[in-house]
Design a protein around this motif. Structure first.
Motif, short mmCIF file in Angstrom:
data_model
loop_
_atom_site.label_atom_id
_atom_site.label_comp_id
_atom_site.label_asym_id
_atom_site.label_seq_id
_atom_site.Cartn_x
_atom_site.Cartn_y
_atom_site.Cartn_z
N LYS A 117 0.83 -1.21 0.00
CA LYS A 117 0.00 0.00 0.00
C LYS A 117 0.86 1.26 0.00
CE LYS A 117 -3.70 2.34 2.54
NZ LYS A 117 -4.59 2.28 3.74
N SER A 118 1.88 1.27 0.83
CA SER A 118 2.77 2.43 0.90
C SER A 118 3.55 2.61 -0.39
CB SER A 118 3.75 2.28 2.07
OG SER A 118 3.07 2.29 3.31
N LYS A 119 3.98 1.50 -0.98
CA LYS A 119 4.72 1.57 -2.24
C LYS A 119 3.85 2.12 -3.36
CE LYS A 119 7.89 -2.28 -1.32
NZ LYS A 119 8.41 -3.58 -1.81
N LEU A 120 2.63 1.61 -3.46
CA LEU A 120 1.71 2.08 -4.51
C LEU A 120 1.41 3.57 -4.34
CD1 LEU A 120 -0.80 -0.90 -4.74
CD2 LEU A 120 0.75 -0.13 -6.55
N GLY A 124 2.71 6.20 -6.97
CA GLY A 124 1.56 6.82 -7.62
C GLY A 124 1.65 8.34 -7.61
N ILE A 125 2.00 8.93 -6.46
CA ILE A 125 2.05 10.40 -6.40
C ILE A 125 3.21 10.94 -7.22
CG2 ILE A 125 3.44 10.45 -4.26
CD1 ILE A 125 1.86 12.93 -3.43
N LEU A 126 4.35 10.24 -7.21
CA LEU A 126 5.50 10.69 -8.01
C LEU A 126 5.17 10.61 -9.50
CD1 LEU A 126 8.44 11.54 -8.41
CD2 LEU A 126 9.09 9.12 -8.22
N THR A 127 4.56 9.51 -9.91
CA THR A 127 4.21 9.31 -11.31
C THR A 127 3.18 10.33 -11.78
OG1 THR A 127 4.65 6.94 -11.15
CG2 THR A 127 3.30 7.68 -13.00
N LYS A 128 2.15 10.54 -10.96
CA LYS A 128 1.08 11.46 -11.34
C LYS A 128 1.60 12.87 -11.54
CE LYS A 128 -3.49 13.08 -9.84
NZ LYS A 128 -4.53 12.98 -8.78
N ILE A 129 2.41 13.35 -10.60
CA ILE A 129 2.93 14.70 -10.70
C ILE A 129 3.90 14.83 -11.87
CG2 ILE A 129 4.42 16.40 -9.55
CD1 ILE A 129 3.21 15.45 -6.89
N SER A 130 4.80 13.87 -12.02
CA SER A 130 5.84 13.94 -13.05
C SER A 130 5.26 13.79 -14.45
CB SER A 130 6.91 12.87 -12.80
OG SER A 130 7.50 13.04 -11.54
N GLU A 131 4.32 12.86 -14.62
CA GLU A 131 3.72 12.64 -15.93
C GLU A 131 2.84 13.82 -16.34
OE1 GLU A 131 3.91 10.38 -18.34
OE2 GLU A 131 5.45 9.19 -17.34
N GLY A 139 -0.38 11.47 -20.14
CA GLY A 139 0.71 10.86 -19.39
C GLY A 139 0.50 9.39 -19.09
N TRP A 140 1.62 8.70 -18.86
CA TRP A 140 1.59 7.29 -18.50
C TRP A 140 0.95 7.11 -17.15
CZ3 TRP A 140 3.78 4.41 -14.49
CH2 TRP A 140 3.83 3.02 -14.68
N LYS A 141 0.18 6.03 -16.99
CA LYS A 141 -0.47 5.70 -15.72
C LYS A 141 0.00 4.33 -15.27
CE LYS A 141 -4.69 8.29 -16.82
NZ LYS A 141 -4.18 8.79 -18.13
N MET A 142 0.02 4.13 -13.98
CA MET A 142 0.44 2.84 -13.45
C MET A 142 -0.42 1.71 -13.98
SD MET A 142 1.35 3.93 -9.51
CE MET A 142 1.77 2.26 -8.99
N SER A 143 -1.68 2.00 -14.24
CA SER A 143 -2.60 0.98 -14.76
C SER A 143 -2.27 0.58 -16.19
CB SER A 143 -4.05 1.48 -14.68
OG SER A 143 -4.19 2.70 -15.41
N ASP A 144 -1.38 1.35 -16.86
CA ASP A 144 -0.97 0.99 -18.22
C ASP A 144 -0.10 -0.26 -18.23
OD1 ASP A 144 -2.29 3.20 -19.16
OD2 ASP A 144 -0.50 4.44 -19.42
N ALA A 145 0.57 -0.54 -17.12
CA ALA A 145 1.45 -1.70 -17.04
C ALA A 145 0.69 -2.93 -16.56
CB ALA A 145 2.61 -1.41 -16.08
N PRO A 146 1.04 -4.12 -17.05
CA PRO A 146 0.41 -5.35 -16.54
C PRO A 146 0.59 -5.45 -15.03
CG PRO A 146 1.72 -5.82 -18.49
CD PRO A 146 2.04 -4.40 -18.09
N MET A 151 3.80 -5.38 -9.96
CA MET A 151 4.07 -5.92 -8.63
C MET A 151 5.52 -6.40 -8.53
SD MET A 151 1.43 -5.45 -6.74
CE MET A 151 1.10 -3.94 -7.63
N ASP A 152 6.02 -7.00 -9.59
CA ASP A 152 7.42 -7.44 -9.59
C ASP A 152 8.36 -6.25 -9.42
OD1 ASP A 152 6.82 -10.11 -9.86
OD2 ASP A 152 7.05 -10.14 -12.04
N GLN A 153 8.04 -5.15 -10.10
CA GLN A 153 8.87 -3.95 -9.98
C GLN A 153 8.81 -3.39 -8.56
OE1 GLN A 153 10.80 -2.51 -12.69
NE2 GLN A 153 10.35 -4.59 -13.36
N LEU A 154 7.63 -3.40 -7.96
CA LEU A 154 7.48 -2.88 -6.61
C LEU A 154 8.26 -3.70 -5.59
CD1 LEU A 154 3.68 -1.91 -6.44
CD2 LEU A 154 5.63 -0.38 -6.64
#
Length: 207
Positions: A117-120, A124-131, A139-146, A151-154
């Motif tokens: 939960k903390s990782k997501l 999520g906040i870094l990706t949203k602001i940066s994208e 912009g790219w969204k986390m939901s774009d990735a399988p 989860m493997d990346q996290l």
């Protein structure tokens, strides 16, 4: 950090802007193996909390323990300032070159989090602001990735928060020069394409 009176930065909006616009911070900590420095983007989750993440194999996690104090350095655009930029130099020749810059030092205590939960939330906040800044609404969204790939990346990351205890900031922007020299520095910076630091100087003038 030594800050001459002329260059003390106390405007909350300017300090916040520097952190948001230049998020790649240098985190410095004293450890049993000496000083270490880690370069990582940090996001302000609130007025007194910074959040970021590192690879789980990063030595920082081993060497810097929970609740330990760290120093985070954020630096804006900087520039060499020639003495020739000062019109007054050609009258008395009593001017020397210098360097203009803006920097923020943030002190705080670090705490790590390894739950999903903390990782997501942190990613999520870094990706949203940066994208949003880089690509707008496309912009790219986390939901774009399988999901399994994400989860493997996290699994390879660990999240941390830094609870801010002290902030020091310096804007060394020729405030100690007479107006004609100050204005000439802005003009020369603009001509060199140093528009961000020139704009920072203009904000001082507007205040």
């Amino acid at each position: 950090m030594y800050i001459p009176n002329d260059f003390q930065e106390v405007r909350p909006e300017e300090i916040t802007s520097l952190i948001k616009n230049y998020p790649l911070a240098c985190i410095i900590a004293n450890t049993a193996k000496g000083l270490i420095a880690t370069h990582v983007p940090l996001i302000m989750r609130s007025d007194n909390v910074l959040v970021g993440h590192i690879a789980i194999i990063n030595d920082m996690k081993t060497l810097v323990s929970d609740a330990q104090e760290v120093l985070c350095i954020f630096k804006g655009e900087d520039s060499y300032i020639s003495a020739n930029y000062y019109p007054s130099k050609f009258e008395d020749h009593r001017k020397v070159p210098t360097w203009n810059y803006q920097v923020v030092h943030v002190y705080g205590n670090i705490n790590y989090f390894s739950d999903t939960k903390s990782k997501l939330a942190a990613i999520g906040i870094l990706t949203k602001i940066s994208e949003k800044e880089a690509n707008g609404d496309s912009g790219w969204k986390m939901s774009d990735a399988p999901k399994e790939y994400l989860m493997d990346q996290l699994n390879d990351l660990i999240v941390f928060e830094i609870n801010i205890s002290k902030v020091q900031a310096q804007s060394k922007l020729s405030q100690n020069r007479e107006k004609r020299d100050f204005d000439s520095v802005i003009k020369n910076l603009q001509e060199r394409g140093k528009n961000e630091i020139a704009e920072s100087m203009l904000r001082i003038e507007r205040n």
